[in-house]
Design a protein around this motif. Structure first.
Motif, PDB file in Angstrom:
ATOM      1  N   UNK A  47       0.779  -1.461   0.373  1.00 49.99           N
ATOM      2  CA  UNK A  47       0.295  -0.010  -0.198  1.00 49.99           C
ATOM      3  C   UNK A  47       0.597   1.196  -0.010  1.00 49.99           C
ATOM      4  N   UNK A  48       2.284   1.336   0.752  1.00 55.12           N
ATOM      5  CA  UNK A  48       3.010   2.988   0.971  1.00 55.12           C
ATOM      6  C   UNK A  48       3.511   3.054  -0.378  1.00 55.12           C
ATOM      7  N   UNK A  49       3.882   1.789  -0.724  1.00 59.52           N
ATOM      8  CA  UNK A  49       4.752   1.663  -1.654  1.00 59.52           C
ATOM      9  C   UNK A  49       3.816   2.124  -3.310  1.00 59.52           C
ATOM     10  N   UNK A  50       2.765   1.210  -3.131  1.00 61.75           N
ATOM     11  CA  UNK A  50       1.939   2.170  -4.655  1.00 61.75           C
ATOM     12  C   UNK A  50       1.367   3.075  -4.733  1.00 61.75           C
ATOM     13  N   UNK A  51       1.475   3.858  -3.814  1.00 63.40           N
ATOM     14  CA  UNK A  51       0.618   5.532  -3.272  1.00 63.40           C
ATOM     15  C   UNK A  51       2.405   5.814  -3.794  1.00 63.40           C
TER      16      UNK A  51
END
Length: 129
Positions: free
Chosen positions: A78-82
């Motif tokens: 989630x954090x990396x995709x954002x």
């Protein structure tokens, strides 16, 4: 006498032409031309659906790096995709950011929906990793 430069001057391209081919996302067919909001939305869609470094025809700055995230823990995903989506989209000067990320796990895939902010208005997009 030896010249102190080769006569070449820095050239600025400025904003690229706004008119581009319209790509039907469903069929993958070219269907005329488009510009403005639709061209910016299409540019964002193409960036999201092009894996960075996978195609020699594109600059190394173009596309997203999402395939390498497969198999990662959801909290990391989630954090990396954002971060990676926002970074990839900002290559186009018509795109000012992305927000409103919503993630949904579908078996071994992660679906993400979000809003892309362009100079023409906001566009809803999605990607599946």
């Amino acid at each position: 006498m030896i010249p102190n430069h080769n006569g070449a001057e820095a050239v600025s391209l400025g904003r690229l032409a706004e008119t581009t081919f319209y790509l039907d996302e469903e069929t993958g067919e070219i269907r005329g031309m488009t510009d403005g909001y639709q061209a910016a939305r299409q540019a964002a869609w193409l960036i999201l659906h092009t894996e960075r470094y996978a195609f020699l025809i594109y600059s190394w700055e173009y596309g997203t790096e999402l395939q390498g995230l497969l198999g990662s823990a959801d909290s990391f995903l989630i954090s990396e995709i954002k971060r990676r989506v926002a970074e990839a989209l900002l290559v186009d000067d018509r795109i000012t950011g992305a927000s409103g990320f919503v993630f949904e796990r579908r078996r071994n895939r992660m679906e993400v929906r979000f809003t892309v902010h362009t100079i023409y208005g906001d566009a809803a997009l999605w990607a599946e990793i």
